[in-house]
Design an enzyme around this catalytic site. Structure first.
Site, PDB file in Angstrom:
ATOM      1  N   VAL A 109     -47.559 -19.792   2.617  1.00  0.00           N
ATOM      2  CA  VAL A 109     -48.687 -18.757   2.486  1.00  0.00           C
ATOM      3  C   VAL A 109     -49.500 -18.781   1.405  1.00  0.00           C
ATOM      4  O   VAL A 109     -48.954 -19.390   0.074  1.00  0.00           O
ATOM      5  CB  VAL A 109     -47.892 -17.299   2.280  1.00  0.00           C
ATOM      6  CG1 VAL A 109     -49.193 -16.303   2.231  1.00  0.00           C
ATOM      7  CG2 VAL A 109     -47.247 -17.112   3.548  1.00  0.00           C
ATOM      8  N   CYS A 110     -50.752 -19.024   1.529  1.00  0.00           N
ATOM      9  CA  CYS A 110     -51.480 -19.215   0.298  1.00  0.00           C
ATOM     10  C   CYS A 110     -51.586 -20.487  -0.382  1.00  0.00           C
ATOM     11  O   CYS A 110     -51.345 -21.641   0.218  1.00  0.00           O
ATOM     12  CB  CYS A 110     -51.368 -17.900  -0.595  1.00  0.00           C
ATOM     13  SG  CYS A 110     -52.620 -17.802  -1.950  1.00  0.00           S
ATOM     14  N   THR A 111     -51.432 -20.566  -1.716  1.00  0.00           N
ATOM     15  CA  THR A 111     -51.389 -21.758  -2.338  1.00  0.00           C
ATOM     16  C   THR A 111     -49.792 -22.653  -2.343  1.00  0.00           C
ATOM     17  O   THR A 111     -49.632 -23.693  -2.713  1.00  0.00           O
ATOM     18  CB  THR A 111     -51.720 -21.585  -3.895  1.00  0.00           C
ATOM     19  OG1 THR A 111     -50.878 -20.920  -4.328  1.00  0.00           O
ATOM     20  CG2 THR A 111     -53.059 -21.386  -4.021  1.00  0.00           C
ATOM     21  N   THR A 129     -55.238 -23.180   3.291  1.00  0.00           N
ATOM     22  CA  THR A 129     -54.457 -22.411   1.929  1.00  0.00           C
ATOM     23  C   THR A 129     -55.546 -21.409   1.154  1.00  0.00           C
ATOM     24  O   THR A 129     -56.516 -21.209   2.032  1.00  0.00           O
ATOM     25  CB  THR A 129     -54.606 -23.526   0.863  1.00  0.00           C
ATOM     26  OG1 THR A 129     -53.613 -23.112  -0.364  1.00  0.00           O
ATOM     27  CG2 THR A 129     -55.495 -24.246   0.417  1.00  0.00           C
ATOM     28  N   GLY A 159     -53.724 -19.218   4.849  1.00  0.00           N
ATOM     29  CA  GLY A 159     -54.641 -18.880   4.072  1.00  0.00           C
ATOM     30  C   GLY A 159     -54.373 -18.153   2.867  1.00  0.00           C
ATOM     31  O   GLY A 159     -53.422 -17.956   2.576  1.00  0.00           O
TER      32      GLY A 159
END
Length: 198
Positions: A109-111, A129, A159
């Site tokens: 998830v995310c970074t 990301t 993202g």
């Protein structure tokens, strides 16, 4: 006995919602009939993990041999901890790679995608990301796409922060049944966003 064991690996500086959003989705999925057991884990035994907004979490144990490993983001744009620090240290990317080699499906998830990239799991794969890390992810061997959730089989990426909820819902749909995912989305008052890429 459950069909899928899921572990969400925590580290100091992780973003709260990156981990807790999917955790709640998967736990609600279990209550809705999905045969899944979800635990919050760390690499090494510890009493508490401090997240990026100072939430302190007591993990369930240490990283084992899960069927599904979820890696949150947080702290990529700072030098004081979080993803950037664990990537520089190298232990977490190595552990993620080992889980993948042992047959786990790995999701970020995310970074958290930067940890997967450091582990070598995104080479030649579509991935997404958080917008703050898109340029950095583009400098890796990943094929960056502008999507909310990317499913490339045994590696998935989501993202920005709240996309982890959509990732969790997609995993419930993919591994169990769309009706379970829909029930959980309704219970959480969450309108699913975007198509799944992949």
């Amino acid at each position: 006995m459950v069909d899928i064991t899921a572990e969400i690996v925590l580290f100091d500086g992780f973003d709260e919602l990156d981990a807790i959003g999917p955790y709640e989705v998967l736990e609600n999925g279990s209550q809705a009939g999905a045969s899944i057991d979800t635990n919050l884990v760390t690499l090494e035994e510890t009493d508490l993990v401090t997240a990026s907004h100072d939430l302190r979490v007591e993990p369930d144990g240490t990283l084992g041999d899960p069927d599904l490993l979820l890696v949150p983001g947080g702290g990529w744009t700072t030098s004081t901890g979080g993803v950037r620090l664990v990537v520089d240290e190298g232990e977490l990317p190595a552990a993620v790679d080992e889980c993948y080699t042992n047959g786990a499906t790995v999701a970020s998830v995310c970074t958290g995608a930067m940890i997967l990239a450091a582990a070598g799991l995104l080479e030649g794969r579509p991935a997404t990301t958080h917008p703050a890390a898109v340029e950095d992810l583009g400098e890796t061997a990943a094929n960056v796409v502008d999507e909310r959730v990317v499913d490339d089989g045994d590696v998935l990426t989501a993202g920005g922060v709240t996309s982890g909820i959509d990732l969790g819902l997609w995993l419930l749909e993919r591994e169990f049944d769309e009706s379970i995912a829909d029930e959980v989305a309704a219970e959480m008052i969450h309108e699913r966003r975007g198509e799944i890429f992949g």
